[in-house]
Design a protein around this motif. Structure first.
Motif, PDB file in Angstrom:
ATOM      1  N   LEU A  61       1.173  -1.291  -0.056  1.00  0.00           N
ATOM      2  CA  LEU A  61       0.090   0.071   0.401  1.00  0.00           C
ATOM      3  C   LEU A  61       0.802   1.289  -0.369  1.00  0.00           C
ATOM      4  CD1 LEU A  61      -2.613   1.617   0.245  1.00  0.00           C
ATOM      5  CD2 LEU A  61      -2.482   1.286   2.752  1.00  0.00           C
ATOM      6  N   LEU A  62       1.959   1.256   0.886  1.00  0.00           N
ATOM      7  CA  LEU A  62       3.078   2.215   0.691  1.00  0.00           C
ATOM      8  C   LEU A  62       3.988   2.519   0.093  1.00  0.00           C
ATOM      9  CD1 LEU A  62       2.321   2.208   5.045  1.00  0.00           C
ATOM     10  CD2 LEU A  62       1.686   4.013   3.956  1.00  0.00           C
ATOM     11  N   GLY A  63       4.099   1.690  -1.077  1.00  0.00           N
ATOM     12  CA  GLY A  63       4.734   1.624  -2.356  1.00  0.00           C
ATOM     13  C   GLY A  63       6.191   0.537  -2.068  1.00  0.00           C
ATOM     14  N   ASP A  64       6.167  -0.114  -1.652  1.00  0.00           N
ATOM     15  CA  ASP A  64       7.219  -1.462  -1.425  1.00  0.00           C
ATOM     16  C   ASP A  64       6.949  -2.655  -2.473  1.00  0.00           C
ATOM     17  OD1 ASP A  64       8.895  -3.985  -1.202  1.00  0.00           O
ATOM     18  OD2 ASP A  64       9.445  -2.698   0.341  1.00  0.00           O
ATOM     19  N   ALA A 186       4.915  -0.590   7.538  1.00  0.00           N
ATOM     20  CA  ALA A 186       4.904   0.686   6.185  1.00  0.00           C
ATOM     21  C   ALA A 186       7.205   1.349   6.525  1.00  0.00           C
ATOM     22  CB  ALA A 186       4.357   1.267   7.765  1.00  0.00           C
ATOM     23  N   LEU A 187       7.420   0.954   7.579  1.00  0.00           N
ATOM     24  CA  LEU A 187       9.128   0.791   7.705  1.00  0.00           C
ATOM     25  C   LEU A 187       9.538   0.675   6.765  1.00  0.00           C
ATOM     26  CD1 LEU A 187       9.106   0.264  11.406  1.00  0.00           C
ATOM     27  CD2 LEU A 187       9.400   2.872  10.265  1.00  0.00           C
ATOM     28  N   ALA A 188       9.479  -1.036   6.064  1.00  0.00           N
ATOM     29  CA  ALA A 188       9.876  -1.119   4.427  1.00  0.00           C
ATOM     30  C   ALA A 188       9.687  -0.619   3.422  1.00  0.00           C
ATOM     31  CB  ALA A 188       9.730  -2.709   4.882  1.00  0.00           C
ATOM     32  N   ALA A 189       8.442  -0.158   3.530  1.00  0.00           N
ATOM     33  CA  ALA A 189       8.169   0.546   2.062  1.00  0.00           C
ATOM     34  C   ALA A 189       8.678   2.440   2.347  1.00  0.00           C
ATOM     35  CB  ALA A 189       6.856   1.386   2.307  1.00  0.00           C
ATOM     36  N   ALA A 199      -0.824   2.749  10.159  1.00  0.00           N
ATOM     37  CA  ALA A 199      -0.301   2.196  10.481  1.00  0.00           C
ATOM     38  C   ALA A 199      -0.347   0.856  11.228  1.00  0.00           C
ATOM     39  CB  ALA A 199       0.693   1.488   9.574  1.00  0.00           C
ATOM     40  N   ALA A 200       0.789   1.301  12.553  1.00  0.00           N
ATOM     41  CA  ALA A 200       0.914   0.742  13.706  1.00  0.00           C
ATOM     42  C   ALA A 200      -0.838   1.112  14.431  1.00  0.00           C
ATOM     43  CB  ALA A 200       2.475   1.753  14.478  1.00  0.00           C
TER      44      ALA A 200
END
Length: 326
Positions: A61-64, A186-189, A199-200
């Protein structure tokens, strides 16, 4: 997830389960040889794969768009599996998901050490990504999960457990891992701090609701859920349906309940009778209403994230949690 209708959620789960399974198999092969049979026993017993699924969805969702996200996602399942190995020893559980509990097949010591190895292997796999934020997220989830389990043990067979204490237990033992699964994605993205927080928040509230619904399902007939009815009664866990039931009793009935509950004298027949009264009194439905409050907050957090193909799937996840019957 056999109860799911043919929805976007079910379709996406079918798409993601094979690469998640392959990543779990790779992770298992990286473990020391003596640990692998126990790890396979717990990991191949089934499960919803909710945590790695959420990591993948949130990352997408966040681009990854990369394939490596699966190797990060399964670290949450490895951590979850480690807690199950340890929990089954602590609870002297005979089975897990229809299979013999690992400690009954391999021995208590082997099960505990395999849990430790799974946790260590997951930690190393997160570290391989070279991002301290991922390591911190994983470590925090590990600590919070342990703290939640300790709080639950301290609350066992107590009749004065407040709603606030119960929420703290659930936030640790269940919601922390689901929140971390979403945060890792989210962090990975490379998402903004605001998106990481959203996200959290989504994950934590989804996790809170998931556990409350699980507690309500504990009082459903065994033929509906496939699990023994009223297990929490016998184990001395004052979950919301049981707390509502107790508060509704007349003084003399409450005193009788308290004496048996505190001393661990509830029989299977007692648990079945109480479960029936919980259902008749609508106390399980009242707990589900509490869960819906958390799900509303989860949906609101989701709307703080960008729109994309995954957002409707994540939204359907809240409906799945709300409507669970197994």
């Amino acid at each position: 997830m056999k109860t799911m209708p043919e929805t976007l959620l079910k379709q996406r789960l079918a798409q993601e389960l094979p690469p998640i399974g392959a990543a779990l198999a790779r992770a298992t092969e990286r473990l020391p040889g003596p640990v692998r049979p126990v790890a396979r026993h717990i990991l191949e017993a089934g499960g919803k794969r909710l945590r790695p699924f959420l990591t993948v969805l949130m990352a997408r969702l966040l681009g990854d768009a990369g394939e490596r996200i699966y190797d990060l996602a399964v670290t949450m399942e490895m951590l979850h599996a480690a807690t199950l190995l340890h929990d089954d020893v602590l609870d002297a559980a005979a089975s897990r998901r229809g299979k013999a509990a690992a400690h009954t097949s391999f021995g208590v010591t082997q099960a505990i050490l395999a849990g430790d190895a799974l946790l260590s292997g997951a930690n190393a796999q997160v570290a391989d990504f070279g991002d301290p934020r991922l390591c911190r997220c994983f470590s925090t989830a590990t600590s919070e999960t342990a703290a939640g389990e300790i709080l639950e043990i301290a609350a066992q067979r107590r009749v004065d457990v407040s709603a606030e204490e119960y929420a703290a237990i659930v936030r640790g033992k269940t919601a922390a891992l689901i929140a971390a699964a979403c945060e890792l994605g989210a962090l990975a993205a490379g998402a903004s701090p605001e998106a990481v927080k959203a996200a959290a928040d989504y994950g934590e509230n989804l996790g809170m609701a998931f556990q409350i619904v699980d507690d309500a399902l504990d009082f459903a007939p065994e033929e509906e859920t496939g699990k023994p009815t009223g297990g929490d009664v016998r184990e001395g866990k004052l979950t919301p349906p049981l707390r509502f039931y107790r508060l509704n009793l007349a003084d003399n009935e409450r005193a009788t309940f308290d004496a048996a509950f505190v001393c661990g004298l509830m029989s299977a027949a007692d648990a079945a009778e109480i479960s029936l009264r919980v259902r008749e009194g609508g106390f399980d439905r009242r707990a589900r209403e509490e869960a819906e409050d958390y799900l509303k907050t989860a949906r609101a957090a989701l709307l703080r994230l960008p729109d994309g193909p995954e957002r409707p799937v994540l939204l359907e996840m809240t409906d799945y949690v709300r409507d669970r019957r197994h």
